[in-house]
Write an enzyme that holds these catalytic residues in place. Sequence first.
Site, PDB file in Angstrom:
ATOM      1  N   PRO A 290     -30.968 -25.839  -5.199  1.00 51.54           N
ATOM      2  CA  PRO A 290     -30.483 -24.152  -5.065  1.00 51.54           C
ATOM      3  C   PRO A 290     -31.212 -23.364  -4.209  1.00 51.54           C
ATOM      4  O   PRO A 290     -32.445 -23.139  -4.436  1.00 51.54           O
ATOM      5  CB  PRO A 290     -30.356 -23.564  -6.647  1.00 51.54           C
ATOM      6  CG  PRO A 290     -31.411 -24.614  -7.260  1.00 51.54           C
ATOM      7  CD  PRO A 290     -31.488 -25.798  -6.631  1.00 51.54           C
TER       8      PRO A 290
ATOM      9  N   CYS B 130     -31.039 -19.261  -2.579  1.00 51.74           N
ATOM     10  CA  CYS B 130     -30.155 -18.103  -2.663  1.00 51.74           C
ATOM     11  C   CYS B 130     -29.712 -17.906  -1.115  1.00 51.74           C
ATOM     12  O   CYS B 130     -30.362 -17.970  -0.130  1.00 51.74           O
ATOM     13  CB  CYS B 130     -31.047 -17.034  -2.944  1.00 51.74           C
ATOM     14  SG  CYS B 130     -31.167 -17.176  -4.982  1.00 51.74           S
TER      15      CYS B 130
ATOM     16  N   ALA C 186     -28.683 -20.104  -7.347  1.00 49.69           N
ATOM     17  CA  ALA C 186     -28.931 -19.287  -8.591  1.00 49.69           C
ATOM     18  C   ALA C 186     -27.644 -18.272  -9.091  1.00 49.69           C
ATOM     19  O   ALA C 186     -27.504 -17.451  -7.950  1.00 49.69           O
ATOM     20  CB  ALA C 186     -30.069 -18.567  -8.565  1.00 49.69           C
TER      21      ALA C 186
ATOM     22  N   TYR D  29     -38.236 -16.236 -13.408  1.00 49.65           N
ATOM     23  CA  TYR D  29     -37.131 -15.512 -13.925  1.00 49.65           C
ATOM     24  C   TYR D  29     -37.260 -15.559 -15.406  1.00 49.65           C
ATOM     25  O   TYR D  29     -37.993 -16.084 -16.130  1.00 49.65           O
ATOM     26  CB  TYR D  29     -35.947 -16.148 -13.132  1.00 49.65           C
ATOM     27  CG  TYR D  29     -35.920 -16.077 -11.726  1.00 49.65           C
ATOM     28  CD1 TYR D  29     -35.854 -14.987 -11.122  1.00 49.65           C
ATOM     29  CD2 TYR D  29     -35.653 -17.304 -10.922  1.00 49.65           C
ATOM     30  CE1 TYR D  29     -35.890 -14.641  -9.804  1.00 49.65           C
ATOM     31  CE2 TYR D  29     -35.881 -16.958  -9.471  1.00 49.65           C
ATOM     32  CZ  TYR D  29     -35.895 -15.846  -8.778  1.00 49.65           C
ATOM     33  OH  TYR D  29     -36.035 -15.482  -7.531  1.00 49.65           O
TER      34      TYR D  29
ATOM     35  N   ARG E  79     -34.527 -26.838 -14.536  1.00 51.96           N
ATOM     36  CA  ARG E  79     -35.637 -26.488 -13.653  1.00 51.96           C
ATOM     37  C   ARG E  79     -36.869 -25.964 -14.165  1.00 51.96           C
ATOM     38  O   ARG E  79     -36.551 -24.879 -15.023  1.00 51.96           O
ATOM     39  CB  ARG E  79     -35.070 -25.688 -12.531  1.00 51.96           C
ATOM     40  CG  ARG E  79     -36.113 -25.933 -11.201  1.00 51.96           C
ATOM     41  CD  ARG E  79     -35.546 -25.504  -9.982  1.00 51.96           C
ATOM     42  NE  ARG E  79     -36.080 -26.406  -8.789  1.00 51.96           N
ATOM     43  CZ  ARG E  79     -35.747 -25.940  -7.660  1.00 51.96           C
ATOM     44  NH1 ARG E  79     -35.302 -24.828  -7.187  1.00 51.96           N
ATOM     45  NH2 ARG E  79     -36.307 -26.983  -6.752  1.00 51.96           N
TER      46      ARG E  79
ATOM     47  N   GLY F  29     -34.619 -28.902   0.759  1.00 53.70           N
ATOM     48  CA  GLY F  29     -34.096 -27.644   0.758  1.00 53.70           C
ATOM     49  C   GLY F  29     -34.020 -27.150   2.163  1.00 53.70           C
ATOM     50  O   GLY F  29     -33.094 -26.940   3.143  1.00 53.70           O
ATOM     51  N   ARG F  30     -35.067 -26.581   2.628  1.00 55.66           N
ATOM     52  CA  ARG F  30     -35.464 -26.128   3.853  1.00 55.66           C
ATOM     53  C   ARG F  30     -34.972 -26.854   5.279  1.00 55.66           C
ATOM     54  O   ARG F  30     -34.329 -26.530   6.028  1.00 55.66           O
ATOM     55  CB  ARG F  30     -36.822 -25.693   4.298  1.00 55.66           C
ATOM     56  CG  ARG F  30     -37.310 -24.595   3.226  1.00 55.66           C
ATOM     57  CD  ARG F  30     -38.741 -24.403   3.398  1.00 55.66           C
ATOM     58  NE  ARG F  30     -39.436 -23.516   2.231  1.00 55.66           N
ATOM     59  CZ  ARG F  30     -39.563 -22.143   2.215  1.00 55.66           C
ATOM     60  NH1 ARG F  30     -39.166 -21.670   3.198  1.00 55.66           N
ATOM     61  NH2 ARG F  30     -39.960 -21.708   1.024  1.00 55.66           N
TER      62      ARG F  30
END
Length: 355
Positions: A24, A26, A58, A183, A230, A323-324
């Site tokens: 995930p 954002c 998210a 979070y 996670r 991801g990146r």
Amino acid sequence: MKTMLFTPVTIGKMTLRNRISVPPMCMYHATDGIASDWHKVHYAKMASSGASVVCIEATAVTPNGRISGGCLGLWQDRQIEGFSGIVRAMRAADPETRVMVQLNHAGRKGGERAPWIGGYLTEEEGGWKPIGPSAVAAGKDSPVPEAMSEGGIVAMVQAFANAAVRARQAGVDAIQIHSAHGYLLHQFLSPLSNQRTDRFGGSFENRIRFPVAVFEAVKHAVPDLTVGVRVSATDWAEGGWNLQETIRYVKVLKELGCDFVDVSTGGLTDAQQIPVTYGYQLPFARAVRAETGLPTFAVGLIKTGYQAETCLVDGTADVVDVGREMLKNPHWGWQAALDLRADVPLPEAYRRGMR
């Protein structure tokens, strides 16, 4: 050539065609938590990347659970239609790619502007006062949250379960519960942010009580879906949440039927000291997998197919998050197959460019 990266694996109730996952990330493009055509295009690209599973960013379980005003949400039924549109677009792009969503509450880190703007939303911009386990800010420039009541904690458990049901209605295959990156659930886990003196604070057993209740509620609400968690395996800060506590927490979740764990680190405090380098988080995933035996996703600046293959061969993880690099190259998975000379069927429509 036979590779581990392109070997199927079963995680919970879903079988993945390979060991590549898009984690995930954002995107900050939603309005009132509702998905747009932008999300459909973006996630369809990720679904056709060669990965076997893509986790949608998210997604907030309450309005004040958003990280920013542009975050997706599933706190009300009217958000299901837009979310369903994302899932349909992903399945059209590649029917074999499994769809996951990360359910989250930002807690004290909520109400930010998009990162390329910076700062926190004002009341005029639609901002809100954040909440958390205790009235302790994440850093010197962060707002002080309002400490949650016990009643608010109980209501939040139900909010996660309700969002999970909406996610299932939207057509996802799996749910990842976000208890990492500073979070809300992570805030309850860490003694740096959780300074409560009631049954949700203090001891390890008390600090995991709320996150465990969230997992149980979600698992009960969607028993037909794959459900995992996670984690941040360390706060990278003295006196914070650590690897040993992470392993104990994951063992508890495994006993309750957790299907997988995605191991990341950090995000709780601006006092963190992170030695960022390629694969810097992999030792934590390796330790969690070895100690718990739970199917493990690993993440942390994994850039090449060779690096991902090594991560699997050496027993660090069962699935590798990329991801990146996927943002840079939305066909990273197929590129990895070419680099590793893996014996896999390439997509017919793109085969001309994959020689």
